[in-house]
Design a protein around this motif. Structure first.
Motif, PDB file in Angstrom:
ATOM      1  N   LYS A  50     -13.884  66.747  52.632  1.00 18.77           N
ATOM      2  CA  LYS A  50     -12.734  67.128  53.473  1.00 18.77           C
ATOM      3  C   LYS A  50     -11.718  67.989  52.725  1.00 18.77           C
ATOM      4  CE  LYS A  50      -8.626  64.695  55.258  1.00 18.77           C
ATOM      5  NZ  LYS A  50      -8.331  65.378  56.532  1.00 18.77           N
ATOM      6  N   ASP A  73     -18.477  75.230  46.510  1.00 21.73           N
ATOM      7  CA  ASP A  73     -17.902  74.660  47.739  1.00 21.73           C
ATOM      8  C   ASP A  73     -16.938  75.652  48.380  1.00 21.73           C
ATOM      9  OD1 ASP A  73     -19.276  72.357  47.026  1.00 21.73           O
ATOM     10  OD2 ASP A  73     -17.478  71.178  46.563  1.00 21.73           O
ATOM     11  N   GLU A 112      -8.528  62.835  41.750  1.00 18.58           N
ATOM     12  CA  GLU A 112      -9.529  63.205  42.763  1.00 18.58           C
ATOM     13  C   GLU A 112      -9.500  62.294  43.983  1.00 18.58           C
ATOM     14  OE1 GLU A 112     -13.506  64.019  41.393  1.00 18.58           O
ATOM     15  OE2 GLU A 112     -14.341  63.935  43.408  1.00 18.58           O
ATOM     16  N   LYS A 160     -15.853  57.963  48.876  1.00 20.84           N
ATOM     17  CA  LYS A 160     -14.699  57.919  49.798  1.00 20.84           C
ATOM     18  C   LYS A 160     -13.386  58.101  49.053  1.00 20.84           C
ATOM     19  CE  LYS A 160     -14.962  54.008  52.075  1.00 20.84           C
ATOM     20  NZ  LYS A 160     -16.196  53.231  52.102  1.00 20.84           N
TER      21      LYS A 160
HETATM   22  N1  LIG Z   1     -20.354  70.171  45.351  1.00 20.04           N
HETATM   23  C1  LIG Z   1     -19.607  69.176  44.882  1.00 20.04           C
HETATM   24  N2  LIG Z   1     -18.295  69.146  45.175  1.00 20.04           N
HETATM   25  C2  LIG Z   1     -17.496  68.159  44.702  1.00 20.04           C
HETATM   26  O1  LIG Z   1     -16.273  68.178  44.978  1.00 20.04           O
HETATM   27  C3  LIG Z   1     -18.085  67.150  43.887  1.00 20.04           C
HETATM   28  C4  LIG Z   1     -19.468  67.236  43.603  1.00 20.04           C
HETATM   29  N3  LIG Z   1     -20.206  68.230  44.127  1.00 20.04           N
HETATM   30  N4  LIG Z   1     -20.098  66.322  42.815  1.00 20.04           N
HETATM   31  C5  LIG Z   1     -19.300  65.396  42.067  1.00 20.04           C
HETATM   32  C6  LIG Z   1     -18.151  64.951  42.854  1.00 20.04           C
HETATM   33  C7  LIG Z   1     -18.557  64.150  44.076  1.00 20.04           C
HETATM   34  N5  LIG Z   1     -17.496  64.477  44.967  1.00 20.04           N
HETATM   35  C8  LIG Z   1     -17.482  64.171  46.311  1.00 20.04           C
HETATM   36  C9  LIG Z   1     -18.654  64.179  47.037  1.00 20.04           C
HETATM   37  C10 LIG Z   1     -18.641  63.924  48.373  1.00 20.04           C
HETATM   38  C11 LIG Z   1     -17.455  63.632  49.026  1.00 20.04           C
HETATM   39  C12 LIG Z   1     -17.486  63.384  50.493  1.00 20.04           C
HETATM   40  O2  LIG Z   1     -18.404  63.787  51.157  1.00 20.04           O
HETATM   41  N6  LIG Z   1     -16.494  62.732  51.031  1.00 20.04           N
HETATM   42  C13 LIG Z   1     -16.426  62.558  52.466  1.00 20.04           C
HETATM   43  C14 LIG Z   1     -16.246  61.102  52.787  1.00 20.04           C
HETATM   44  C15 LIG Z   1     -17.462  60.355  52.403  1.00 20.04           C
HETATM   45  C16 LIG Z   1     -17.513  58.955  52.978  1.00 20.04           C
HETATM   46  O3  LIG Z   1     -16.634  58.596  53.760  1.00 20.04           O
HETATM   47  O4  LIG Z   1     -18.458  58.234  52.613  1.00 20.04           O
HETATM   48  C17 LIG Z   1     -15.290  63.406  52.986  1.00 20.04           C
HETATM   49  O5  LIG Z   1     -15.266  63.667  54.193  1.00 20.04           O
HETATM   50  O6  LIG Z   1     -14.431  63.845  52.206  1.00 20.04           O
HETATM   51  C18 LIG Z   1     -16.272  63.624  48.297  1.00 20.04           C
HETATM   52  C19 LIG Z   1     -16.295  63.911  46.935  1.00 20.04           C
HETATM   53  C20 LIG Z   1     -16.561  65.378  44.388  1.00 20.04           C
HETATM   54  N7  LIG Z   1     -17.356  66.077  43.391  1.00 20.04           N
END
Ligand SMILES: Nc1nc(=O)c2c([nH]1)NC[C@@H]1CN(c3ccc(C(=O)N[C@@H](CCC(=O)O)C(=O)O)cc3)CN21
Ligand SMILES: CC(C)C(=O)C(=O)O
Ligand SMILES: [Mg+2]
Length: 276
Positions: free
Chosen positions: A233, A223, A187, A157
């Motif tokens: 997001k 991505d 980040e 998050k």
């Molecule tokens: N493909 C990929 N892109 C990334 O940006 C990334 C990775 N992998 N692996 C390492 C980290 C992990 N990161 C992440 C992974 C998932 C979210 C994500 O899904 N965030 C959601 C909210 C999640 C929640 O509320 O639990 C969002 O909507 O942004 C964000 C950063 C960023 N980094």
């Protein structure tokens, strides 16, 4: 002719000097061919430990090893000649002590040819950042959401959305900046936090989900190309390569089944024997 007649590679000090200047453009890459495509368009390429999730199907970056970072780091260095290549130190390879971090970082620089390493963490890692920089290892910091800490954080998050957490993240960024980091990845933080950090620290900030207030931006290549099934997001998809790949593969499958591929132009004819 000077040995530097060819376009020279970007250095960590040159990235450092970009504070307040043109925004720093960066992307991740894990293999030679994509790195080559990026090379003339970006300032910096990160061989991120996100490769564990993107390339190897892992759920988190926690299981990524130094060997994986070296294999991919080498490939990216081979494919490029202009961009600064930065390699992530993976979880478990640097946190225990500055000495451990130095051994890992030196091995990565020697075996990949990369120009810098990145490590996650703020105040607690500042001593390590100083130790590495003093010994010839340029270090990029990484604060805010630090994915290697997923097991203590609980989820990916956004961070710094209340004042107490915002102050902690700003202090983290200050600590690694003062310890000598040449730039700091910020980040998934609330916009005011990214703005405060960018105003308060001397090295440039590179945002990923850190708003346009940062001195530069980074995204995971797959991505932004539309190759990742789910994206955070903060990602803008600049292409939809996933559907493009599926369409190509589906057409190939149809043509193989219909025996219309390979066609005459894809087939080797026997050698014509010369008559004397
Ligand atoms: N493909 C990929 N892109 C990334 O940006 C990334 C990775 N992998 N692996 C390492 C980290 C992990 N990161 C992440 C992974 C998932 C979210 C994500 O899904 N965030 C959601 C909210 C999640 C929640 O509320 O639990 C969002 O909507 O942004 C964000 C950063 C960023 N980094
Ligand atoms: C998301 C970026 C900053 C990263 O650390 C990675 O790709 O591993
Ligand atoms: Mg990473």
């Amino acid at each position: 002719m000077s040995v530097q007649a060819e376009a020279r590679r970007m250095s960590a000090p040159e990235i450092r000097a970009r504070k307040g200047g043109a925004p720093i453009v960066s992307l991740t890459s894990y293999h030679a061919h994509t790195a080559q495509l990026l090379d003339s368009h970006v300032d910096l390429i990160l061989v991120g430990d996100s490769l564990g999730m993107v390339m190897h199907g892992l759920e988190t970056t926690v299981p990524v090893t130094v060997e994986m970072m070296i294999v991919h780091g080498r490939a990216v260095v081979r494919g490029t000649k202009r961009a600064l290549i930065v390699v992530d130190l993976p979880f478990g390879s640097y946190e225990a002590s500055p000495v451990e971090a130095f051994h890992t970082a030196a091995r990565i620089l020697k075996e990949t040819g990369a120009g810098a390493v990145k490590l996650e963490g703020g105040v607690r890692m500042a001593e390590t950042v100083r130790f590495l920089v003093d010994r010839g290892v340029p270090v990029m910091g990484h604060v805010g959401l630090t994915p290697q800490a997923i097991n203590t954080l609980g989820s990916f998050k956004a961070r710094g959305r209340d004042d107490a957490e915002a102050d902690i993240i700003v202090a983290d960024a200050r600590a690694v900046a003062e310890a000598g980091a040449f730039s700091v990845v910020v980040e998934a933080v609330a916009e005011p936090v990214a703005r405060r950090i960018t105003e308060e620290i001397a090295p440039p900030t590179i945002g990923i989900g850190g708003s346009a207030a940062c001195d530069g931006q980074i995204l995971v290549l797959e991505d932004m190309l539309g190759l990742s099934p789910r994206v955070p997001k903060f990602v803008k998809r600049y292409a939809e390569l996933g559907p493009a790949i599926e369409a190509a593969v589906s057409q190939y499958a149809d043509e193989v089944r219909a025996r219309t591929f390979p066609a005459a132009e894809h087939v080797y004819a026997p050698k014509v024997r010369k008559v004397s």
